[in-house]
Design an enzyme around this catalytic site. Structure first.
Site, short mmCIF file in Angstrom:
data_model
loop_
_atom_site.label_atom_id
_atom_site.label_comp_id
_atom_site.label_asym_id
_atom_site.label_seq_id
_atom_site.Cartn_x
_atom_site.Cartn_y
_atom_site.Cartn_z
N GLY A 61 5.13 13.34 27.94
CA GLY A 61 4.08 13.28 28.75
C GLY A 61 4.59 11.80 30.03
O GLY A 61 3.43 12.08 30.65
N ASP A 117 4.43 7.48 29.60
CA ASP A 117 3.22 7.79 29.91
C ASP A 117 2.50 7.00 29.24
O ASP A 117 1.51 6.12 29.99
CB ASP A 117 2.65 8.70 28.98
CG ASP A 117 2.83 9.92 27.77
OD1 ASP A 117 3.28 8.17 27.51
OD2 ASP A 117 2.32 10.48 27.35
N ASP A 120 1.73 2.28 22.95
CA ASP A 120 0.48 2.25 22.23
C ASP A 120 0.83 1.20 20.65
O ASP A 120 0.60 -0.06 21.30
CB ASP A 120 0.53 3.72 21.41
CG ASP A 120 -0.91 3.83 20.51
OD1 ASP A 120 -2.04 4.12 20.93
OD2 ASP A 120 -1.27 4.06 19.08
N LYS A 148 -1.78 -0.02 25.54
CA LYS A 148 -2.63 0.00 24.83
C LYS A 148 -2.45 -1.99 24.12
O LYS A 148 -1.63 -1.58 23.18
CB LYS A 148 -3.09 0.75 23.59
CG LYS A 148 -3.37 2.30 24.05
CD LYS A 148 -3.70 2.51 23.44
CE LYS A 148 -4.39 4.25 23.45
NZ LYS A 148 -4.54 5.18 22.54
N PHE A 170 -8.59 7.20 22.95
CA PHE A 170 -7.58 8.12 22.91
C PHE A 170 -8.19 8.49 24.28
O PHE A 170 -9.24 9.40 24.53
CB PHE A 170 -7.53 9.19 21.91
CG PHE A 170 -6.72 9.89 21.84
CD1 PHE A 170 -5.28 9.94 21.19
CD2 PHE A 170 -6.48 11.61 22.72
CE1 PHE A 170 -4.48 10.62 22.15
CE2 PHE A 170 -6.05 12.35 22.86
CZ PHE A 170 -4.82 12.11 21.98
N ARG A 183 -1.83 17.87 30.12
CA ARG A 183 -0.82 17.34 30.58
C ARG A 183 -1.32 17.55 32.12
O ARG A 183 -1.04 16.57 32.38
CB ARG A 183 0.37 17.96 29.80
CG ARG A 183 0.64 17.07 28.63
CD ARG A 183 2.37 17.07 28.79
NE ARG A 183 2.96 17.30 27.46
CZ ARG A 183 2.91 16.41 26.71
NH1 ARG A 183 2.24 15.08 26.86
NH2 ARG A 183 2.64 16.86 25.19
P1 IMP Z 1 4.17 4.39 20.40
O1 IMP Z 1 5.78 4.76 19.86
O2 IMP Z 1 3.29 4.25 19.53
O3 IMP Z 1 4.05 3.58 21.33
O4 IMP Z 1 3.48 5.64 21.58
C1 IMP Z 1 3.92 6.64 22.44
C2 IMP Z 1 3.05 7.67 22.07
O5 IMP Z 1 2.53 8.07 21.64
C3 IMP Z 1 2.96 8.04 23.43
O6 IMP Z 1 4.17 8.71 24.32
C4 IMP Z 1 2.48 9.20 23.55
O7 IMP Z 1 2.86 10.40 23.12
C5 IMP Z 1 1.30 9.19 22.18
N1 IMP Z 1 0.57 8.24 22.37
C6 IMP Z 1 -0.49 6.93 22.55
N2 IMP Z 1 -1.64 7.19 22.55
C7 IMP Z 1 -2.42 8.73 23.61
C8 IMP Z 1 -3.04 8.69 23.77
O8 IMP Z 1 -4.59 7.92 23.40
N3 IMP Z 1 -3.61 10.06 24.23
C9 IMP Z 1 -2.38 10.84 24.57
N4 IMP Z 1 -1.34 10.16 23.20
C10 IMP Z 1 -0.75 8.92 22.54
#
Ligand code: IMP
Length: 193
Positions: A61, A117, A120, A148, A170, A183
């Site tokens: 991403g 990118d 979350d 987020k 999302f 992407r």
């Molecule tokens: P985390 O490990 O929960 O912080 O997730 C990070 C990853 O989740 C990012 O690198 C994205 O690949 C994916 N992700 C989280 N939210 C979104 C979204 O709203 N759209 C697309 N991918 C997301």
């Protein structure tokens, strides 16, 4: 498929896209993204003057954001490398990071900036930081296009440089995918219920 309609809040026309049965509306235009990238690049340039940071770009991403960010830095002598990870939950609740493309570069004693990118829950960053600390980095910071904050579950994953904050919706485009697609969109689109 793209559509255009009148957007009372922003520009005259707002682009929309339908993908896999969901409706998305343009949320950050290419111009707004460019402004965010410029601001992040300026702060990093100031903070890393005289240093030689190593940027670790988290695939897939972050490749779009990283490409713009690195070219917007001012007078920062730096290196860049890539890593591809997938975080999954096994039988335990701690989560594990699977290295699909592992680190190719020695990070010992380096000042690392992880480029994401979107942050979350923060699980990916939390685990990447632990991994790199184990490899003896000198310092680690995180630059992300989107954050987020309401979804963050790991304190140490709070990013240092953020292009834009977003609530729990999302989003797709500018590197962010929906099942591997979209992407390549030049803007960031938000799903509409
Ligand atoms: P985390 O490990 O929960 O912080 O997730 C990070 C990853 O989740 C990012 O690198 C994205 O690949 C994916 N992700 C989280 N939210 C979104 C979204 O709203 N759209 C697309 N991918 C997301």
């Amino acid at each position: 498929m793209y559509f255009c309609s009148i957007n009372p809040n922003k520009t005259l026309f707002m682009r929309t896209i339908d993908e896999q049965g969901y409706h998305f509306e343009e949320w950050l235009t290419p111009e707004e993204i460019a402004k965010d990238v410029k601001q992040v690049a300026a702060t990093i340039s100031k903070d890393y003057q005289g240093q030689e940071p190593l940027f670790v770009v988290v695939l897939n991403g972050a490749f779009v954001f990283a490409s713009d960010l690195l070219r917007a830095l001012h007078d920062v002598r730096c290196e860049v490398t890539f890593i591809r990870v997938s975080s999954y939950w096994g039988m335990s609740s701690t989560g594990q990071l699977e290295f699909i493309v592992p680190l190719q570069q020695v990070v010992e004693n380096r000042d690392v900036i992880i480029v994401e990118d979107i942050v979350d829950t923060g699980l990916t960053i939390h685990q990447l930081k632990a991994h790199m600390r184990g490899l003896g980095v000198n310092s680690i910071r995180v630059a992300t296009m989107l954050f987020k904050p309401e979804k963050l579950e790991y304190d140490d994953a709070k990013p240092d440089y953020v292009g834009h904050e977003i609530s729990e919706e999302f989003v797709i485009g500018y590197g962010l995918d929906f099942d591997g697609f979209v992407r390549n969109l030049d803007a960031i689109y938000k799903v509409k219920e």
